[in-house]
Scaffold this active site. Structure first.
Site, PDB file in Angstrom:
ATOM      1  N   HIS A   1     -16.817  16.968 -60.774  1.00 13.84           N
ATOM      2  CA  HIS A   1     -15.224  17.155 -60.793  1.00 13.84           C
ATOM      3  C   HIS A   1     -15.409  18.567 -59.922  1.00 13.84           C
ATOM      4  O   HIS A   1     -16.058  19.592 -59.759  1.00 13.84           O
ATOM      5  CB  HIS A   1     -14.585  17.523 -61.705  1.00 13.84           C
ATOM      6  CG  HIS A   1     -13.027  17.506 -62.043  1.00 13.84           C
ATOM      7  ND1 HIS A   1     -12.400  18.565 -61.443  1.00 13.84           N
ATOM      8  CD2 HIS A   1     -12.183  16.595 -62.060  1.00 13.84           C
ATOM      9  CE1 HIS A   1     -11.128  18.245 -61.429  1.00 13.84           C
ATOM     10  NE2 HIS A   1     -10.882  16.946 -61.806  1.00 13.84           N
TER      11      HIS A   1
ATOM     12  N   ASP B   1     -12.224   9.472 -66.032  1.00 12.27           N
ATOM     13  CA  ASP B   1     -12.285   8.332 -65.472  1.00 12.27           C
ATOM     14  C   ASP B   1     -13.640   7.611 -65.956  1.00 12.27           C
ATOM     15  O   ASP B   1     -13.352   6.307 -66.118  1.00 12.27           O
ATOM     16  CB  ASP B   1     -12.406   8.286 -63.914  1.00 12.27           C
ATOM     17  CG  ASP B   1     -11.254   8.826 -63.234  1.00 12.27           C
ATOM     18  OD1 ASP B   1     -11.460   9.990 -62.739  1.00 12.27           O
ATOM     19  OD2 ASP B   1     -10.101   8.513 -63.536  1.00 12.27           O
TER      20      ASP B   1
END
Ligand code: SDX
Length: 434
Positions: free
Chosen positions: A311, A369
């Site tokens: 991320h 996700d």
């Protein structure tokens, strides 16, 4: 929006033998910022920051992420507390209004949203124009943008009442449009929303009921869907939110701005990662194949990346992934999905990646996700619908951020510059001389 950023001192820049001073401001939490709005006019220089890794595009009071700590706050409230205690509609009120609602405020807001869920009867013709195998995100981009063709009375961005009506319409109609995109792709008739159902239950029913048989999801599945919406609702100035803000900065109508956000979210590096993560787990297929894929992920010459890992901001565990992991197990238990081979691969992949020095050194943790795909698949959604569900939830964040931008006295049309390395001026060469 009232600008609350406070002067905290100055920063000096010495370049080409000259020294310049720029104001430094502080927010309520997070890194201080250097105000470079006068950099070009005073130095003739631009900053250079592809991907905006060190650039604050705006002042915001909506969502704060501490990437090092792995915390996420919606208007100051930690995401895990909201996921466990608040409904998505309550979170939608919080994000768009700034405070948790009273019981009366929540009831009125919920009543309003429930009564904006229907679509104009002619709107349904748009779906018929797509092939049945169209990706539902393509349908979302096209149909949401078309909403501006129906709601002229709420496209004046300078009218606060029109903005509120457009916000309510967007939040309320996204589930109806998303469910229609799904139904159209499987050739089933559209199911109308029902005002007596809560947001998540209404959406699940529109997706899975058929005229021949109704569908009432278990409280566990409704709660899980509601929680998944909350986890995906907002996330600071991510790619799709920045797209919505940039589109909105020109005065474009809110429906067109949300459509631009959907287009950006579709990318596999962003909201498309949940679909990509599940496809990756399918490609790996079994636990014994994991080492081969970990090797590929580390290979600089191999474009393969572990989808659902890493991320831009979180250099710790994504706090949403922790809640998503727990919800994943609750759904799998409820549906009695015990030996899902993809879950076995996911759990082993997470274990290996969290111990592997490449991922530890680069602080590549599972993000939201990674678990959402497995959960949504177990709930009966095809992989192509995963990013659509993300878009339904993120519409609340996009709307909140768009409204804040419109109200921000310091905002103006976004117009970045560039570092130009193309050809300097040259004269046209007639074709016979080339
Ligand atoms: C979302 O911004 C948001 O908030 C997004 C989001 C939201 O709610 O809006 O949180 C939703 O988009 C979550 C992220 C979902 N995307 C994925 O899971 C796709 C896989 N992840 C990567 O593509 C990547 O981690 C990004 C895009 C998420 C972040 O990329 P960055 O911050 O630009 O970091 P980078 O690409 O520069 O990577 C840093 C290093 C690189 O190695 P070096 O060049 O430094 O040697 O880490 C490596 C990368 O090669 N790396 C990975 C990796 N992610 C980064 N290596 C293997 N697998 C990965 N997943």
């Amino acid at each position: 929006m009232e600008n609350k950023i406070k002067a905290k001192g100055t920063a000096q820049l010495t370049v080409n033998g000259e020294t310049y001073e720029f104001p430094v401001y502080e927010g309520s939490v997070g890194p201080d910022v250097i105000d470079i709005r006068k950099l070009y006019s005073s130095t003739g220089l631009f900053t250079f920051d592809p991907g905006f890794t060190s650039t604050a595009s705006c002042e915001s009071q909506i969502t704060y992420i501490d990437g090092g700590e792995g915390t996420l706050l919606y208007r100051g409230y930690p995401i895990d507390q909201l996921a466990d205690n608040a409904s998505f509609i309550e979170v939608a009120y919080l994000l768009t209004n700034g405070e948790l609602p009273s019981a009366k405020e929540l009831e009125e807001f919920d009543w309003t949203i429930r009564r904006h869920t229907m679509l104009h009867d002619q709107f349904d013709q748009f779906f018929r124009g797509f092939r049945r195998d169209a990706h539902p995100m393509a349908i979302m981009v096209g149909t949401v943008g078309a909403l501006s063709a129906f709601y002229h009375d709420s496209t004046d961005v300078n009218d606060p009442v029109a903005r509120t009506v457009a916000s309510h319409r967007m939040i309320a109609k996204m589930p109806t449009i998303a469910a229609r995109a799904y139904k159209y792709s499987i050739g089933q008739p559209f199911i109308s929303p029902r005002n007596e159902l809560d947001y998540a239950t209404n959406f699940l029913r529109m997706c899975f009921a058929v005229p021949a048989e109704d569908y009432v999801p278990s409280p566990t599945l409704s709660k899980a869907m509601d929680k998944i919406f909350t986890l995906h609702a907002d996330h600071e100035q991510n790619a799709s939110t920045s797209t919505v803000r940039l589109a909105g900065s020109s005065g474009a109508n809110p429906f067109a701005c949300i459509s631009s956000g959907i287009a950006s979210l579709w990318g596999p590096a962003h909201g498309g990662a949940n679909e990509a993560a599940l496809n990756m787990l399918r490609e790996i297929g079994s636990v014994d194949k994991i080492p081969e894929y970990i090797k590929k992920a580390k290979d600089k010459d191999d474009p393969f990346r572990l989808m659902g890992f890493g991320h831009r901001v979180y250099k710790n565990y994504d706090p949403r992934a922790k809640v998503m992991r727990q919800t994943c197990h609750e759904v799998l238990d409820e549906l009695d999905v015990k030996d899902d081979p993809l879950l076995a691969v996911a759990m082993e992949l997470e274990k290996i990646a969290l111990e592997d020095e490449y991922f530890v050194e680069k602080k590549l943790y599972p993000n939201i996700d990674f678990y959402s795909g497995i959960t949504l698949k177990a709930m009966g959604f095809p992989t192509e619908m995963f990013t659509v569900l993300f878009a339904v939830a993120r519409t609340v964040g996009w709307i909140a951020q768009w409204s804040e931008m419109i109200d921000d006295p310091s905002q103006k049309i976004g117009r970045p510059r560039q570092a130009f390395t193309g050809s300097p001026q040259r004269d046209y060469v007639p074709i016979e001389k080339r």
